[in-house]
Scaffold this active site. Structure first.
Site, PDB file in Angstrom:
ATOM      1  N   ARG A   1       0.592   4.278   2.543  1.00 13.84           N
ATOM      2  CA  ARG A   1       0.214   4.225   3.880  1.00 13.84           C
ATOM      3  C   ARG A   1       1.836   3.915   4.485  1.00 13.84           C
ATOM      4  O   ARG A   1       2.336   4.775   4.717  1.00 13.84           O
ATOM      5  CB  ARG A   1       0.134   2.711   4.207  1.00 13.84           C
TER       6      ARG A   1
ATOM      7  N   GLU B   1       5.792  -6.452  19.194  1.00 16.36           N
ATOM      8  CA  GLU B   1       5.059  -7.116  18.728  1.00 16.36           C
ATOM      9  C   GLU B   1       4.179  -8.274  19.576  1.00 16.36           C
ATOM     10  O   GLU B   1       4.924  -8.829  19.284  1.00 16.36           O
ATOM     11  CB  GLU B   1       5.831  -7.614  17.260  1.00 16.36           C
TER      12      GLU B   1
ATOM     13  N   SER C   1       2.107 -10.662  18.155  1.00 18.93           N
ATOM     14  CA  SER C   1       2.641 -12.153  17.248  1.00 18.93           C
ATOM     15  C   SER C   1       3.829 -12.642  17.563  1.00 18.93           C
ATOM     16  O   SER C   1       4.865 -12.473  16.851  1.00 18.93           O
ATOM     17  CB  SER C   1       1.417 -11.995  16.060  1.00 18.93           C
TER      18      SER C   1
ATOM     19  N   GLU D   1     -11.547  -2.931  14.729  1.00 18.92           N
ATOM     20  CA  GLU D   1      -9.859  -3.770  15.227  1.00 18.92           C
ATOM     21  C   GLU D   1      -8.463  -3.140  15.742  1.00 18.92           C
ATOM     22  O   GLU D   1      -7.365  -3.295  14.634  1.00 18.92           O
ATOM     23  CB  GLU D   1      -9.711  -5.493  13.712  1.00 18.92           C
TER      24      GLU D   1
ATOM     25  N   ASP E   1       0.629  -1.252  -0.073  1.00 19.37           N
ATOM     26  CA  ASP E   1      -0.358   0.249   0.017  1.00 19.37           C
ATOM     27  C   ASP E   1       1.082   0.979   0.168  1.00 19.37           C
ATOM     28  O   ASP E   1       1.166   1.838   0.886  1.00 19.37           O
ATOM     29  CB  ASP E   1      -1.133  -0.146   1.066  1.00 19.37           C
TER      30      ASP E   1
ATOM     31  N   GLY F   1       2.902  -2.766  17.668  1.00 20.28           N
ATOM     32  CA  GLY F   1       2.946  -3.444  16.735  1.00 20.28           C
ATOM     33  C   GLY F   1       3.475  -2.838  15.427  1.00 20.28           C
ATOM     34  O   GLY F   1       2.749  -2.578  14.331  1.00 20.28           O
TER      35      GLY F   1
ATOM     36  N   GLU G   1       0.545  -3.435  26.767  1.00 18.34           N
ATOM     37  CA  GLU G   1      -0.234  -3.323  28.100  1.00 18.34           C
ATOM     38  C   GLU G   1       0.895  -4.340  28.578  1.00 18.34           C
ATOM     39  O   GLU G   1       0.968  -3.795  30.011  1.00 18.34           O
ATOM     40  CB  GLU G   1      -1.700  -3.966  27.902  1.00 18.34           C
TER      41      GLU G   1
ATOM     42  N   HIS H   1      -5.259  -0.032   1.467  1.00 23.85           N
ATOM     43  CA  HIS H   1      -5.785  -1.290   1.369  1.00 23.85           C
ATOM     44  C   HIS H   1      -6.760  -1.558   2.858  1.00 23.85           C
ATOM     45  O   HIS H   1      -7.609  -2.376   3.065  1.00 23.85           O
ATOM     46  CB  HIS H   1      -4.573  -1.929   2.216  1.00 23.85           C
TER      47      HIS H   1
ATOM     48  N   GLU I   1       0.968   2.392  13.834  1.00 27.44           N
ATOM     49  CA  GLU I   1       0.312   2.196  12.164  1.00 27.44           C
ATOM     50  C   GLU I   1      -1.150   1.102  13.155  1.00 27.44           C
ATOM     51  O   GLU I   1      -1.017  -0.172  12.775  1.00 27.44           O
ATOM     52  CB  GLU I   1       0.676   1.222  10.824  1.00 27.44           C
TER      53      GLU I   1
END
Length: 638
Positions: free
Chosen positions: A287, A333, A335, A404, A284, A311, A376, A560, A395
């Site tokens: 972005r 992050e 994940s 979300e 994108d 993130g 957090e 996107h 972002e």
């Protein structure tokens, strides 16, 4: 001695039970002689009936009231009672809670505040997932009747058949004993809340404390919440030592909500483990270029700064920050997979910075480190002083800006880690709305399919679209009204609850940019719905050398995020002020088009974590000032 509100609720229950037993026990009849002496008076009062929870309607029975509430106000008392396993006390509190919210023109379910009772009536909607509703239980004040002489409170339990009677099984003396345990409990007492709240939180099966969310979804970790859950357990046993030993077998509403949030989070972060979504975002250009320029073109903001990226995904923004001269970049992050990927990418580009415990294992000369956790929980995974970050970048935006989105995590990181006066990028976010025409629907495609008329499919699809938000691209020439600013957020100062808002907008026909670009000023154009989009700003407040705006508007290159489309149940005809209208026809029809469309848009966090609810109230205003309102539309973006 039990407090007044609890005693009133208990007395109410006693009245109902003793009345039921009066035909079986002579002694009970004698004990309640005064009650029966008042029967004639009660029969006279019953002529006035039972007042509806939401409007002025009066019915003669609870069954009729609850059926009316279900059909007219989307409030299914019996389903809610069953879904939440409410017994007498819980049902008693529910009725008082709903009455208190209606008195303030507030939706009992999503807690959206309306301007009037009429607006509330239009707004009331079904609760899709009873487990996730904003729980009313946990506040003693709802044990006290909100309305004096509320006959519904003295009648609703008459319909309870075949259910375990917890109060009877406990016995009157046992209940009084349990209620006396709460005589010193005060919800406003911070120490008491902490004491009982910690007990409630300790019920979490993982041994971790469960906190209340900012919008009230889990606000039952209070003293009274603990008390009611204990006394009214479905087994009919009070909070004795045996009960305490077996509390893990109880259904914990706190655990249930926490598990649902955890499940949503796992699914959310898990979805970002796919490289496909990262390719889509990096590809994108609008972005990625906006962030790249904001970071690389503003050295006064980034040179020598400590930067936190919330993130980080692949770590691309963190890498930009390292290239811009940051002295330290903390990439956060959640994940596990993507955190490992971001670490490897930093190493491959010579920008990785090892942590102290890794020293001696690998040589590192870079400034970027990756922390695998939610924002957090950074303090648990990294040694970092509060308010020690110079720049916070993220972002975080989702579809329709707020779906979300990680905004709550970004604001948490801002309040916990950012220095006073530190930079947050982007620092503004703005939502816009405009009306779209026929070209923004699927109708044109189905009008002519290889020379065949399949418009019936298009019409059905448009009807279906009026029930769900659609994320898609709307072409510039399909926007038929002016664009109106709906809401602006200042990320440097806003509070988490500000994401729930109601705003109004006036849409007028855009003569210079209609679908065909040849619409005459005295002809009509059909508005099929509204489209929402957003812009984020990297303003001169922090980006002094080169401010940047990232726009997802139909007038700019697509992103996107696309736009979010909300289709009306029926299109509204619009025309400019000099149109000669039929004043006997309804506003918004072909012969009497609306000159303006007044919108009232409400957006609030939904019961499901990371989802949002959008309500749309539409009013057409004719050239003569006449108005026509359409039923409110409720959309859920999940």
């Amino acid at each position: 001695m039990a407090n007044k509100s609890e005693t009133e609720a208990l007395e109410t229950r006693k009245i109902v039970e003793e009345d039921e037993e009066s035909e079986e026990e002579e002694e009970t009849v004698n004990d309640w002689g005064d009650w029966k002496d008042d029967d004639d008076d009660e029969e006279e009062d019953s002529e006035s009936g039972i007042l509806c929870l939401f409007c002025d309607a009066i019915y003669s029975s609870c069954e009729a009231i609850f059926e009316h509430c279900r059909l007219s106000h989307n409030f299914d008392f019996l389903s809610i009672k069953s879904a939440l396993c409410l017994d007498f006390y819980g049902s008693f509190k529910l009725i008082n809670y709903v009455r208190s919210q209606v008195a303030e023109n507030r939706c009992w379910s999503c807690r959206l505040t309306c301007q009037s009772n009429h607006d509330l009536q239009s707004h009331l909607h079904k609760t899709v997932n009873f487990r996730d509703i904003q729980l009313f239980g946990g506040d003693d004040k709802y044990l006290k009747p909100f309305l004096q002489e509320d006959k519904l409170l003295y009648s609703f339990s008459d319909d309870e058949e075949g259910e375990d009677n917890n109060i009877t099984s406990l016995g009157k003396e046992e209940v009084m004993k349990e209620l006396r345990q709460f005589e010193d409990i005060c919800i406003d007492d911070e120490n008491t809340v902490k004491k009982f709240g910690s007990e409630t939180c300790s019920a979490n099966e993982n041994g971790k404390e469960v906190s209340s969310t900012s919008n009230g979804h889990l606000n039952i970790a209070s003293s009274s919440g603990k008390a009611i859950i204990n006394v009214l357990d479905s087994s009919g046993v009070g909070p004795s030592e045996e009960k305490a030993n077996g509390k893990d077998s109880r259904v914990s509403l706190v655990n249930l909500a926490a598990k649902d949030i955890k499940k949503v989070n796992e699914s959310y972060f898990g979805s970002y483990s796919s490289f496909g979504i990262h390719r889509e975002m990096i590809s994108d250009k609008v972005r990625t270029d906006a962030y790249r320029q904001a970071i690389l073109k503003n050295p006064s903001c980034f040179k020598g700064a400590v930067v936190m990226d919330v993130g980080c995904g692949t770590g691309i923004l963190s890498l930009f920050a390292a290239q811009a001269g940051a002295s330290r970049v903390i990439a956060v992050e959640a994940s596990e997979k993507m955190a490992a990927v971001a670490t490897q990418i930093a190493k491959d580009n010579g920008l990785w910075r090892s942590r102290p415990q890794s020293e001696g294992n690998e040589q590192s000369t870079g400034v970027m480190e990756v922390v695998q956790c939610m924002a957090e929980e950074v303090g648990k995974s990294l040694q970092i002083q509060p308010h020690s970050v110079d720049v916070l970048v993220s972002e975080w935006m989702g579809y329709c800006l707020l779906y979300e989105s990680m905004l709550s995590s970004v604001l948490f990181a801002r309040d916990r880690w950012l220095k006073p006066g530190g930079a947050i990028l982007p620092d503004t976010a703005t939502m816009f709305v405009a009306g779209f025409g026929r070209g923004g629907t699927s109708l044109p495609f189905w009008d002519n399919v290889y020379g065949l008329n399949m418009s019936c499919i298009g019409k059905e699809l448009v009807q279906d679209a009026s029930r769900f938000p659609i994320v898609d691209i709307v072409a510039d020439n399909d926007v038929v009204t002016n664009a109106v600013l709906l809401q602006t957020f200042d990320l440097a100062t806003m509070k988490p609850d500000e994401v729930d808002f109601t705003a109004s907008a006036e849409l007028e026909l855009k003569l210079g940019g209609l679908e065909s670009n040849s619409i005459k000023s005295n002809s009509t154009t059909w508005c099929y719905g509204v489209v929402l989009w957003f812009e984020t700003g990297f303003t001169s407040r922090f980006c002094k050398e080169k401010p940047i705006v990232l726009s997802t508007a139909p007038y700019f290159p697509k992103t996107h995020w696309s736009q979010t489309i909300f289709t009306f149940r029926e299109p509204i005809s619009m025309a400019s002020g000099n149109f000669s209208a039929d004043k006997t026809a309804a506003i918004g029809t072909d012969t009497c088009p609306a000159g303006r469309i007044h919108l009232r848009v409400s957006i609030a966090r939904a019961a499901e974590h990371r989802s949002i609810d959008i309500s749309l109230e539409t009013t057409g205003i004719g050239s003569d000032g006449r108005k026509r309102s359409w039923p409110v539309q409720i959309f859920n973006l999940s």
